[in-house]
Design a protein around this motif. Structure first.
Motif, PDB file in Angstrom:
ATOM      1  N   LEU A  30       0.947  -1.174  -0.168  1.00  0.00           N
ATOM      2  CA  LEU A  30      -0.059  -0.046   0.110  1.00  0.00           C
ATOM      3  C   LEU A  30       0.978   1.260  -0.073  1.00  0.00           C
ATOM      4  O   LEU A  30       0.548   2.407  -0.721  1.00  0.00           O
ATOM      5  N   ALA A  31       1.833   1.234   0.878  1.00  0.00           N
ATOM      6  CA  ALA A  31       3.005   2.419   0.819  1.00  0.00           C
ATOM      7  C   ALA A  31       3.215   2.757  -0.637  1.00  0.00           C
ATOM      8  O   ALA A  31       3.535   3.772  -0.921  1.00  0.00           O
ATOM      9  N   SER A  32       3.790   1.555  -1.237  1.00  0.00           N
ATOM     10  CA  SER A  32       4.381   1.927  -2.730  1.00  0.00           C
ATOM     11  C   SER A  32       3.278   2.447  -3.385  1.00  0.00           C
ATOM     12  O   SER A  32       3.739   3.475  -4.385  1.00  0.00           O
ATOM     13  N   LEU A  33       2.036   1.975  -3.610  1.00  0.00           N
ATOM     14  CA  LEU A  33       1.066   2.370  -4.378  1.00  0.00           C
ATOM     15  C   LEU A  33       0.727   3.929  -4.128  1.00  0.00           C
ATOM     16  O   LEU A  33       0.525   4.701  -4.983  1.00  0.00           O
ATOM     17  N   ILE A  34       0.724   4.406  -2.817  1.00  0.00           N
ATOM     18  CA  ILE A  34       0.339   5.559  -2.311  1.00  0.00           C
ATOM     19  C   ILE A  34       1.249   6.478  -2.588  1.00  0.00           C
ATOM     20  O   ILE A  34       1.228   7.717  -3.346  1.00  0.00           O
ATOM     21  N   ILE A  35       2.683   6.316  -2.622  1.00  0.00           N
ATOM     22  CA  ILE A  35       3.701   7.018  -3.111  1.00  0.00           C
ATOM     23  C   ILE A  35       3.771   7.329  -4.390  1.00  0.00           C
ATOM     24  O   ILE A  35       3.959   8.446  -4.985  1.00  0.00           O
ATOM     25  N   LEU A  36       3.620   6.118  -5.037  1.00  0.00           N
ATOM     26  CA  LEU A  36       3.458   6.087  -6.548  1.00  0.00           C
ATOM     27  C   LEU A  36       1.966   7.226  -6.941  1.00  0.00           C
ATOM     28  O   LEU A  36       2.561   8.062  -8.075  1.00  0.00           O
ATOM     29  N   LEU A  37       1.179   6.922  -6.466  1.00  0.00           N
ATOM     30  CA  LEU A  37      -0.020   7.568  -6.975  1.00  0.00           C
ATOM     31  C   LEU A  37       0.353   9.054  -6.460  1.00  0.00           C
ATOM     32  O   LEU A  37      -0.112  10.005  -7.523  1.00  0.00           O
ATOM     33  N   ARG A  38       0.868   9.567  -5.468  1.00  0.00           N
ATOM     34  CA  ARG A  38       0.979  10.953  -4.971  1.00  0.00           C
ATOM     35  C   ARG A  38       1.889  11.455  -6.015  1.00  0.00           C
ATOM     36  O   ARG A  38       1.741  12.751  -6.317  1.00  0.00           O
ATOM     37  N   PHE A  39       2.753  10.910  -6.283  1.00  0.00           N
ATOM     38  CA  PHE A  39       4.196  11.459  -7.167  1.00  0.00           C
ATOM     39  C   PHE A  39       3.470  11.579  -8.717  1.00  0.00           C
ATOM     40  O   PHE A  39       3.835  12.740  -9.174  1.00  0.00           O
ATOM     41  N   LEU A  40       2.936  10.541  -9.314  1.00  0.00           N
ATOM     42  CA  LEU A  40       2.408  10.819 -10.472  1.00  0.00           C
ATOM     43  C   LEU A  40       1.226  11.803 -10.651  1.00  0.00           C
ATOM     44  O   LEU A  40       1.378  12.492 -11.542  1.00  0.00           O
ATOM     45  N   THR A  41       0.466  11.868  -9.648  1.00  0.00           N
ATOM     46  CA  THR A  41      -0.675  13.016  -9.595  1.00  0.00           C
ATOM     47  C   THR A  41      -0.034  14.246  -9.800  1.00  0.00           C
ATOM     48  O   THR A  41      -0.626  15.264 -10.447  1.00  0.00           O
ATOM     49  N   SER A  42       1.020  14.694  -8.801  1.00  0.00           N
ATOM     50  CA  SER A  42       1.497  15.925  -8.482  1.00  0.00           C
ATOM     51  C   SER A  42       2.411  16.312  -9.799  1.00  0.00           C
ATOM     52  O   SER A  42       2.334  17.440 -10.281  1.00  0.00           O
ATOM     53  N   ARG A  43       2.753  15.456 -10.664  1.00  0.00           N
ATOM     54  CA  ARG A  43       3.761  15.786 -11.818  1.00  0.00           C
ATOM     55  C   ARG A  43       2.977  15.572 -13.175  1.00  0.00           C
ATOM     56  O   ARG A  43       3.333  16.428 -14.014  1.00  0.00           O
ATOM     57  N   PHE A  44       2.286  14.583 -13.350  1.00  0.00           N
ATOM     58  CA  PHE A  44       1.553  14.363 -14.498  1.00  0.00           C
ATOM     59  C   PHE A  44       0.105  14.320 -14.514  1.00  0.00           C
ATOM     60  O   PHE A  44      -0.443  14.026 -15.596  1.00  0.00           O
ATOM     61  N   ARG A  46      -3.899  13.198 -12.674  1.00  0.00           N
ATOM     62  CA  ARG A  46      -4.483  12.133 -12.193  1.00  0.00           C
ATOM     63  C   ARG A  46      -4.461  10.779 -13.198  1.00  0.00           C
ATOM     64  O   ARG A  46      -4.344   9.675 -12.823  1.00  0.00           O
ATOM     65  N   GLY A  47      -4.814  11.135 -14.591  1.00  0.00           N
ATOM     66  CA  GLY A  47      -4.845  10.038 -15.506  1.00  0.00           C
ATOM     67  C   GLY A  47      -3.580   9.365 -15.455  1.00  0.00           C
ATOM     68  O   GLY A  47      -3.529   8.040 -15.562  1.00  0.00           O
ATOM     69  N   ALA A  48      -2.488  10.024 -15.537  1.00  0.00           N
ATOM     70  CA  ALA A  48      -1.134   9.348 -15.506  1.00  0.00           C
ATOM     71  C   ALA A  48      -1.198   8.493 -14.341  1.00  0.00           C
ATOM     72  O   ALA A  48      -0.452   7.240 -14.166  1.00  0.00           O
ATOM     73  N   ALA A  49      -1.544   8.960 -13.043  1.00  0.00           N
ATOM     74  CA  ALA A  49      -1.338   8.254 -11.907  1.00  0.00           C
ATOM     75  C   ALA A  49      -2.287   6.879 -12.080  1.00  0.00           C
ATOM     76  O   ALA A  49      -1.765   5.993 -11.560  1.00  0.00           O
ATOM     77  N   LEU A  50      -3.434   7.012 -12.328  1.00  0.00           N
ATOM     78  CA  LEU A  50      -4.257   5.905 -12.439  1.00  0.00           C
ATOM     79  C   LEU A  50      -3.849   4.885 -13.405  1.00  0.00           C
ATOM     80  O   LEU A  50      -3.829   3.701 -13.218  1.00  0.00           O
ATOM     81  N   ALA A  51      -3.205   5.459 -14.547  1.00  0.00           N
ATOM     82  CA  ALA A  51      -2.899   4.398 -15.336  1.00  0.00           C
ATOM     83  C   ALA A  51      -1.457   3.797 -14.779  1.00  0.00           C
ATOM     84  O   ALA A  51      -1.567   2.593 -15.313  1.00  0.00           O
TER      85      ALA A  51
END
Length: 219
Positions: A30-44, A46-51
Motif C-alpha cells: 500500500l505504501a508503494s502504491l500511495i507514494i507512486l500515486l501521489r508522485f504521478l498525480t502531482s507531476r503528470f 490524475r490520468g497518468a497516476a491511474l494508468a
C-alpha cells in the motif's frame, strides 16, 4: 536484513500467526502504491497516476510478492521513496531511503541505483533537463547511503556467530540462485524474454511521460 528486523518488531505486537506475518508486506504494498500515486498525480496528473497504478495492479508478480513474507515489498517501498526524493532533488532523503532498501534486500539495491540516478537528472533539481547536473545532491545521497551500509556491516559483523554473515549469505546466494541459471544461450531464448516483456509492458508508456520534459530542449 532490515525486513526481518521490522517483521520481528511487528510480531512483538501481533500474534505469531501466518496471517500476521503477511501484514507488513501488505502495508509496504500500500505504501508503494500511495507514494507512486501521489508522485504521478502531482507531476503528470490524475490520468497518468491511474494508468501507472493499473499497470502495477495488472502485473501478477508485483501483487504476489506482497501476499507472503518476502523481502521484496520492503525493498520496493523504500526504493520507491528513494526515487521520488531523487526526483525532487533531495539528496539526503534519497540516500536514506536507498540505504533502507539495501538493508532490506542487500545487493538487489544495485537494480534500484540506476533508476535513482536517472531521477536526479530527469527530475526537479535546479536547472533545465537535460543540462541539469545535480552532482552535489548525488554526493549527499551517496554519503548517507555509505554511512548506513557501513553501520549495517559493522552491526552484522560484530554479532557473535553471525560474524561471517556476509560471506555465507553471498556465497549461498551466488551458488543457489545465480549459477544454476547462468547460461549465455538464454539471452537468445524466448523462454527468458517472454515473461520479462510481459511483466514490463507498462514501460512502453515511459517515452510519452518523458516527452514533455524534452520539449524545447537543446540536445
Amino acid at each position: 536484513h532490515l525486513a526481518f528486523w521490522l517483521t520481528g518488531l511487528w510480531l512483538k505486537i501481533a500474534p505469531a500467526e501466518d496471517w500476521a506475518v503477511r501484514i507488513p508486506g501488505h502495508l509496504c504494498y500500500l505504501a508503494s502504491l500511495i507514494i507512486l500515486l501521489r508522485f504521478l498525480t502531482s507531476r503528470f496528473g490524475r490520468g497518468a497516476a491511474l494508468a501507472g497504478a493499473l499497470c502495477l495492479l495488472s502485473m501478477t508478480v508485483f501483487a504476489n510478492w506482497h501476499s507472503n513474507m518476502y523481502l521484496d515489498p520492503f525493498f520496493l517501498s523504500f526504493a520507491t521513496g528513494a526515487f521520488v526524493c531523487a526526483w525532487a532533488g533531495k539528496g539526503w532523503q534519497a540516500g536514506a531511503w536507498l540505504g533502507a532498501a539495501a538493508l532490506a534486500k542487500g545487493t538487489t539495491v544495485l537494480g534500484a541505483g540506476p533508476a535513482v540516478m536517472f531521477a536526479f537528472f530527469a527530475g526537479e533539481s535546479p536547472g533545465e533537463f537535460p543540462q541539469r547536473r545535480p552532482w552535489w545532491e548525488i554526493t549527499k545521497a551517496a554519503g548517507v547511503f555509505a554511512v548506513l551500509a557501513a553501520l549495517y556491516f559493522a552491526v552484522i559483523s560484530g554479532v557473535g556467530e553471525y560474524g561471517e554473515f556476509f560471506t555465507r549469505h553471498f556465497e549461498r546466494h551466488f551458488r543457489n540462485r545465480f549459477l544454476p541459471h547462468w547460461d549465455w544461450s538464454l539471452a537468445f531464448s524466448w523462454r527468458l524474454w517472454k515473461p520479462l516483456l510481459v511483466e514490463t509492458r507498462g514501460l512502453v508508456l515511459a517515452p510519452f511521460a518523458l516527452a514533455p520534459r524534452f520539449e524545447g530542449a537543446q540536445l
